[in-house]
Design a protein around this motif. Structure first.
Motif, PDB file in Angstrom:
ATOM      1  N   ASP A  45      -5.554  10.089   7.639  1.00 18.23           N
ATOM      2  CA  ASP A  45      -4.288   9.810   6.963  1.00 18.23           C
ATOM      3  C   ASP A  45      -3.573   8.646   7.617  1.00 18.23           C
ATOM      4  O   ASP A  45      -3.594   8.515   8.840  1.00 18.23           O
ATOM      5  N   PRO A  46      -2.918   7.817   6.816  1.00 16.76           N
ATOM      6  CA  PRO A  46      -2.169   6.717   7.425  1.00 16.76           C
ATOM      7  C   PRO A  46      -0.950   7.244   8.181  1.00 16.76           C
ATOM      8  O   PRO A  46      -0.395   8.283   7.831  1.00 16.76           O
ATOM      9  N   LEU A  47      -0.532   6.501   9.219  1.00 16.87           N
ATOM     10  CA  LEU A  47       0.697   6.836   9.936  1.00 16.87           C
ATOM     11  C   LEU A  47       1.897   6.457   9.073  1.00 16.87           C
ATOM     12  O   LEU A  47       2.880   7.173   8.983  1.00 16.87           O
ATOM     13  N   LEU A  48       1.749   5.303   8.436  1.00 17.98           N
ATOM     14  CA  LEU A  48       2.823   4.829   7.559  1.00 17.98           C
ATOM     15  C   LEU A  48       2.228   4.487   6.208  1.00 17.98           C
ATOM     16  O   LEU A  48       1.195   3.806   6.124  1.00 17.98           O
ATOM     17  N   ARG A  49       2.846   4.969   5.160  1.00 17.10           N
ATOM     18  CA  ARG A  49       2.394   4.607   3.809  1.00 17.10           C
ATOM     19  C   ARG A  49       3.598   4.157   3.009  1.00 17.10           C
ATOM     20  O   ARG A  49       4.555   4.921   2.830  1.00 17.10           O
ATOM     21  N   ILE A  50       3.557   2.902   2.571  1.00 18.55           N
ATOM     22  CA  ILE A  50       4.632   2.382   1.726  1.00 18.55           C
ATOM     23  C   ILE A  50       4.113   2.348   0.301  1.00 18.55           C
ATOM     24  O   ILE A  50       3.035   1.813   0.046  1.00 18.55           O
ATOM     25  N   GLU A  51       4.874   2.951  -0.619  1.00 23.20           N
ATOM     26  CA  GLU A  51       4.434   3.016  -2.017  1.00 23.20           C
ATOM     27  C   GLU A  51       5.458   2.362  -2.924  1.00 23.20           C
ATOM     28  O   GLU A  51       6.607   2.806  -2.963  1.00 23.20           O
ATOM     29  N   ASP A  52       5.044   1.342  -3.627  1.00 25.26           N
ATOM     30  CA  ASP A  52       5.861   0.695  -4.668  1.00 25.26           C
ATOM     31  C   ASP A  52       7.304   0.459  -4.215  1.00 25.26           C
ATOM     32  O   ASP A  52       8.257   0.795  -4.919  1.00 25.26           O
ATOM     33  N   LEU A  53       7.457  -0.121  -3.042  1.00 26.78           N
ATOM     34  CA  LEU A  53       8.799  -0.344  -2.495  1.00 26.78           C
ATOM     35  C   LEU A  53       9.468  -1.528  -3.180  1.00 26.78           C
ATOM     36  O   LEU A  53       8.897  -2.621  -3.279  1.00 26.78           O
ATOM     37  N   ARG A  54      10.657  -1.287  -3.685  1.00 30.90           N
ATOM     38  CA  ARG A  54      11.458  -2.374  -4.266  1.00 30.90           C
ATOM     39  C   ARG A  54      12.854  -2.343  -3.665  1.00 30.90           C
ATOM     40  O   ARG A  54      13.558  -1.327  -3.797  1.00 30.90           O
ATOM     41  N   VAL A  55      13.233  -3.413  -2.992  1.00 27.92           N
ATOM     42  CA  VAL A  55      14.595  -3.533  -2.461  1.00 27.92           C
ATOM     43  C   VAL A  55      15.192  -4.796  -3.052  1.00 27.92           C
ATOM     44  O   VAL A  55      14.675  -5.893  -2.856  1.00 27.92           O
ATOM     45  N   TRP A  56      16.266  -4.627  -3.813  1.00 27.58           N
ATOM     46  CA  TRP A  56      16.910  -5.762  -4.462  1.00 27.58           C
ATOM     47  C   TRP A  56      18.302  -5.951  -3.881  1.00 27.58           C
ATOM     48  O   TRP A  56      18.932  -5.012  -3.407  1.00 27.58           O
ATOM     49  N   PHE A  57      18.753  -7.188  -3.974  1.00 29.26           N
ATOM     50  CA  PHE A  57      20.100  -7.496  -3.484  1.00 29.26           C
ATOM     51  C   PHE A  57      20.979  -7.966  -4.617  1.00 29.26           C
ATOM     52  O   PHE A  57      20.517  -8.644  -5.525  1.00 29.26           O
ATOM     53  N   GLY A  58      22.262  -7.652  -4.530  1.00 30.28           N
ATOM     54  CA  GLY A  58      23.237  -8.253  -5.430  1.00 30.28           C
ATOM     55  C   GLY A  58      23.592  -7.353  -6.590  1.00 30.28           C
ATOM     56  O   GLY A  58      23.384  -6.141  -6.554  1.00 30.28           O
ATOM     57  N   THR A  59      24.124  -7.976  -7.614  1.00 26.78           N
ATOM     58  CA  THR A  59      24.637  -7.232  -8.754  1.00 26.78           C
ATOM     59  C   THR A  59      23.509  -6.933  -9.723  1.00 26.78           C
ATOM     60  O   THR A  59      22.451  -7.540  -9.676  1.00 26.78           O
ATOM     61  N   SER A  85       9.697 -14.586   1.786  1.00 24.34           N
ATOM     62  CA  SER A  85       8.820 -13.789   0.928  1.00 24.34           C
ATOM     63  C   SER A  85       9.133 -12.294   0.980  1.00 24.34           C
ATOM     64  O   SER A  85       8.547 -11.521   0.241  1.00 24.34           O
ATOM     65  N   GLY A  86      10.054 -11.895   1.855  1.00 25.65           N
ATOM     66  CA  GLY A  86      10.469 -10.490   1.862  1.00 25.65           C
ATOM     67  C   GLY A  86       9.917  -9.684   3.027  1.00 25.65           C
ATOM     68  O   GLY A  86      10.034  -8.459   3.053  1.00 25.65           O
ATOM     69  N   LYS A  87       9.374 -10.353   4.031  1.00 23.77           N
ATOM     70  CA  LYS A  87       8.773  -9.641   5.169  1.00 23.77           C
ATOM     71  C   LYS A  87       9.826  -8.873   5.968  1.00 23.77           C
ATOM     72  O   LYS A  87       9.649  -7.692   6.263  1.00 23.77           O
ATOM     73  N   SER A  88      10.904  -9.569   6.301  1.00 25.08           N
ATOM     74  CA  SER A  88      11.926  -8.911   7.125  1.00 25.08           C
ATOM     75  C   SER A  88      12.591  -7.769   6.360  1.00 25.08           C
ATOM     76  O   SER A  88      12.907  -6.729   6.948  1.00 25.08           O
ATOM     77  N   VAL A  89      12.818  -7.967   5.089  1.00 25.56           N
ATOM     78  CA  VAL A  89      13.451  -6.894   4.317  1.00 25.56           C
ATOM     79  C   VAL A  89      12.523  -5.681   4.268  1.00 25.56           C
ATOM     80  O   VAL A  89      12.975  -4.533   4.402  1.00 25.56           O
ATOM     81  N   THR A  90      11.228  -5.904   4.139  1.00 27.10           N
ATOM     82  CA  THR A  90      10.272  -4.790   4.180  1.00 27.10           C
ATOM     83  C   THR A  90      10.386  -4.049   5.513  1.00 27.10           C
ATOM     84  O   THR A  90      10.481  -2.815   5.550  1.00 27.10           O
ATOM     85  N   GLY A 149       7.891 -11.090  -2.608  1.00 27.13           N
ATOM     86  CA  GLY A 149       8.295  -9.686  -2.601  1.00 27.13           C
ATOM     87  C   GLY A 149       7.184  -8.679  -2.792  1.00 27.13           C
ATOM     88  O   GLY A 149       7.460  -7.498  -2.953  1.00 27.13           O
ATOM     89  N   ARG A 150       5.942  -9.131  -2.802  1.00 23.40           N
ATOM     90  CA  ARG A 150       4.872  -8.136  -2.853  1.00 23.40           C
ATOM     91  C   ARG A 150       3.646  -8.589  -2.072  1.00 23.40           C
ATOM     92  O   ARG A 150       3.531  -9.756  -1.706  1.00 23.40           O
ATOM     93  N   ILE A 151       2.736  -7.619  -1.827  1.00 22.67           N
ATOM     94  CA  ILE A 151       1.507  -7.951  -1.127  1.00 22.67           C
ATOM     95  C   ILE A 151       0.535  -8.507  -2.159  1.00 22.67           C
ATOM     96  O   ILE A 151       0.268  -7.861  -3.172  1.00 22.67           O
ATOM     97  N   VAL A 152       0.027  -9.726  -1.896  1.00 30.37           N
ATOM     98  CA  VAL A 152      -0.893 -10.309  -2.872  1.00 30.37           C
ATOM     99  C   VAL A 152      -2.348 -10.219  -2.416  1.00 30.37           C
ATOM    100  O   VAL A 152      -3.262 -10.343  -3.237  1.00 30.37           O
ATOM    101  N   GLU A 153      -2.566 -10.035  -1.117  1.00 29.76           N
ATOM    102  CA  GLU A 153      -3.937  -9.830  -0.661  1.00 29.76           C
ATOM    103  C   GLU A 153      -3.918  -9.037   0.625  1.00 29.76           C
ATOM    104  O   GLU A 153      -3.020  -9.180   1.456  1.00 29.76           O
ATOM    105  N   GLN A 154      -4.943  -8.186   0.772  1.00 30.72           N
ATOM    106  CA  GLN A 154      -5.030  -7.327   1.941  1.00 30.72           C
ATOM    107  C   GLN A 154      -6.479  -7.204   2.346  1.00 30.72           C
ATOM    108  O   GLN A 154      -7.327  -6.939   1.490  1.00 30.72           O
ATOM    109  N   ALA A 155      -6.782  -7.392   3.634  1.00 33.54           N
ATOM    110  CA  ALA A 155      -8.178  -7.266   4.065  1.00 33.54           C
ATOM    111  C   ALA A 155      -8.251  -7.135   5.573  1.00 33.54           C
ATOM    112  O   ALA A 155      -7.320  -7.531   6.275  1.00 33.54           O
ATOM    113  N   PRO A 156      -9.370  -6.600   6.073  1.00 29.65           N
ATOM    114  CA  PRO A 156      -9.595  -6.663   7.517  1.00 29.65           C
ATOM    115  C   PRO A 156      -9.628  -8.123   7.937  1.00 29.65           C
ATOM    116  O   PRO A 156      -9.991  -8.997   7.140  1.00 29.65           O
TER     117      PRO A 156
END
Ligand SMILES: Nc1ncnc2c1ncn2[C@@H]1O[C@H](COP(=O)(O)OP(=O)(O)O)[C@@H](O)[C@H]1O
Ligand SMILES: [Mg+2]
Lengths: 315, 339
Positions: free
Chosen positions: B3-17, B46-51, B233-240
């Protein structure tokens, strides 16, 4: 740190000299003959008037008067009152305790009101709490001291009858009761400014990066606000409090008039009206001296709060 | 895999009105396994710090808001955790270090006391025990004369020492997950290397997981087991790590690699990606990268690609991922990347 204090003294003492000298000449340019005022409305011969002028050196040229006065001041002699025939220093020391209490209470009350209010406004910035605090500050800041004073009098003495309206009272508790409304009046008008400063310096501190570190450590919000943000916000708050001292002095004069208190302020006002030059000058020198002292205390506080001031080094 | 230690699923954080949202994080999925060092790379904005801050629940809300998603840490949904419990996790099981060790340390408190504060908060030690522990930690993270440095204020320390203080603070409670947001960006190159080596050693010793945020693929190559590339704001590629450098499957990843200076290939000047990241208040239609993409086709303008598997534990969000089209476009990269 020591260097800082010395530098401060080197700039403030000449300033004190300039201020008191300006006052020296200004009181003398205000129309009105002290000798005539001294004898009141009584008819008196020109010869007697001349004698009085001579006794008080008022017949000398202005520059000579100034030189003599400077000599007296530098040897620690503030001179004698024209009217009361007493040493000016005695008069000041008599009146000082009341005014010092009034100023001290007012200042304390202003901090007790302003600091929590400013912090709450900053923490809840841009909410109705913040708006309410701002409205309070603007409203009180724009009311003249005597107006606030009269409103408080009407409410707490005449309407509710909780507190005495006039006079300084006698003995500990009675005096506290008497000084409460005057101090609140002055405290509120000081608080208006201090609230704004506390709010803005807290907003500034709360948006600093180290606040995020403190939160990332898992510290509770309270600790983050008080230990990490407030300490950093203190420097501007103290600076403004030091500057407000001048405001406080003017304030005590007005409040003493409004509430019929015989403090340093009324001594000064009476002396101006009576052209009692030595008292006006002496009180000014005294107040300027305290001003310098307050400035030094502020500088020392900077050093205590901020290690960058204490040790020098880049900001 | 476990099992993963951390699992982020469909996270959306928006700012403003609601009418003009900046979609800073817009559908991030990411797993971090125990003991894994995961790199999160992408251009600035690209949203790294907000993530990262969303994991720590340090995103200011408002103006931010959580539009969707779950963040599961050891099975606990952090987005639903009461604030009091979250405070216990912050600086405890999850710790974070930041980009600029000058501004992120409190100027009015000594380095030692700032670390001791964390220790006392999470381990309930008294003042003296906490102090001794700080000195130990300082020694462990390579701070010379730790007793002396305990009493130093941040402005009296060099940038490298300050970052070591931050690391000591973060590691004081032996976290299971360390989030490092550009921990070396503000430092000189030689100090950067030292800090990275230290992090790597500490990780190997403790077995903690690290989410290492950086915009520097060189840092990733040195440190990470796996990489997630973030864009708009999203992951576009993931690999070892080796897989990503040998066989990038997203045009943005290829662009990032082409932008690295390559002293080993004298004839090849770095080529920055043309254009700028999109304004996330008005994201483009279709694939968010299409306005800058050298492989763009009609479908890219209209259809938003979803993540598809292109190899073992390798996914890419490109319509042409896994096809020759992309590989032909990046011939110099293949086999000659950093590793
Ligand atoms: N507190 C905030 N208020 C408004 N917008 C923010 C805030 N924090 C971040 N953003 C926006 O979110 C976007 C992503 O920022 P960030 O995560 O810091 O990027 P990165 O770390 O990848 O450089 C940026 O466009 C930024 O303007
Ligand atoms: Mg960032």
């Amino acid at each position: 740190m020591a260097r800082l204090i010395v530098t401060r003294l080197l700039t403030l003492i000449p300033l004190m000299f300039v201020i008191t000298s300006i006052v020296f000449f200004m009181v003398r340019f205000v129309p009105g003959d002290p000798a005539r005022i001294m004898v009141g409305g009584q008819r008196i011969s020109e010869q007697n008037l001349a004698n009085i002028r001579k006794a008080y050196r008022l017949d000398q040229p202005l520059v000579t008067q100034y030189r003599l006065w400077l000599g007296d001041i530098l040897s620690g002699n503030l001179g004698r009152s024209y009217r009361q025939r007493t040493e000016v220093s005695t008069l000041i020391l008599e009146r000082l305790p009341l005014t010092a209490k009034l100023a001290g209470f007012s200042f304390l009350l202003s901090l007790l009101i302003a600091v929590p209010l400013g912090i709450v406004a900053a923490v809840h910035r841009n909410t109705w709490v913040d708006v309410a605090a701002t409205m309070f500050a603007v409203l009180v800041a724009s009311s003249p001291v005597f107006f606030t004073g009269i409103l408080l009098l009407l409410l707490f003495s005449f309407r509710l009858g909780w507190l005495p309206a006039l006079g300084a009272g006698e003995g500990g508790w009675d005096q506290v009761r008497h000084l409460l409304l005057p101090s609140l009046t002055l405290g509120l008008s000081l608080a208006a400014i201090t609230t704004r400063i506390t709010r803005s310096s807290m907003v500034e501190a709360l948006t600093q990066d180290y606040i995020e570190t403190a939160r990332a450590k898992g510290l509770p919000t309270r600790t983050v606000i008080m230990k990490h943000a407030f300490r950093n916000a203190l420097v501007p708050i103290i600076t403004v409090s030091g500057l407000l001292f001048g405001f406080l002095i003017v304030g005590t004069v007005l409040v003493e008039q409004t509430f019929g208190l015989g403090g340093l302020g009324s001594l000064l006002i009476d002396a101006v009206q009576m052209r009692d030059y030595p008292v006006v000058q002496g009180a000014t020198v005294f107040i300027a001296g305290i001003f310098i002292l307050i400035n030094l205390v502020v500088d020392i506080l900077y050093g205590i709060i901020d290690p960058r001031v204490r040790y020098g080094g880049q900001g | 895999m476990n099992d993963p230690l951390l699992r982020i699923e469909d996270l959306r954080v928006w700012f403003g009105t609601r009418t003009n949202d900046v979609r800073a994080v817009n559908g991030v999925d990411l797993d971090i396994h125990p003991g894994e060092v995961v790199g999160l790379v992408g251009e600035s904005g690209s949203g790294k710090s907000v993530t990262a801050r969303a994991i720590m629940r340090l995103v200011p809300m408002p103006p931010g808001r959580l539009v969707s998603g779950r963040i599961l840490f050891d099975g606990i949904d952090l987005t639903a955790l009461p604030e009091g419990e979250m405070e216990g996790l912050r600086g405890g099981r999850i710790a974070m270090i930041f980009q600029d060790p000058m501004t992120f340390l409190n100027p009015l408190i000594t380095a030692g006391d700032q670390v001791a504060e964390a220790i006392r908060r999470h381990q309930g030690l008294d003042r003296r025990a906490a102090r001794a522990e700080v000195i130990n930690l300082f020694r462990k993270v390579g701070i010379p004369s730790p007793e002396l440095r305990y009493r130093a204020y941040p402005h009296q320390l060099s940038g490298g020492l300050r970052q070591r203080v931050m690391i000591a603070m973060a590691l004081s409670s032996r976290p299971e997950l360390l989030i490092a947001d550009e921990p070396t960006t503000a430092l000189d190159v030689t100090i950067q290397a030292q800090i990275l080596t230290l992090l790597r050693e500490l990780q190997q010793e403790s077995g903690m997981s690290i989410l290492l945020i950086t915009h520097d693929l060189g840092v990733v190559a040195e440190m990470c087991d796996r990489v997630a590339v973030m864009y708009a704001g999203r992951i576009v590629e993931q690999a070892p790590i080796d897989e990503l450098f040998d066989r990038p499957e997203h045009p943005y990843t290829i662009g990032l690699m082409n932008a690295i200076p390559r002293p080993d290939l004298p004839g090849k000047a770095p080529q920055p990606i043309e254009g700028a990241p999109p304004d996330m208040a008005h994201p483009p239609t279709g694939c968010p990268f299409h306005p800058r993409c050298m492989f763009r086709e009609a479908i890219c303008v209209t259809d938003d690609p979803s993540m598809i598997g292109v190899g073992a534990d390798h996914q890419s969000a490109c319509h042409f991922a896994g096809t020759d089209r992309i590989r032909v476009g990046a011939p110099e990269l293949i086999g000659s990347a950093q590793r």
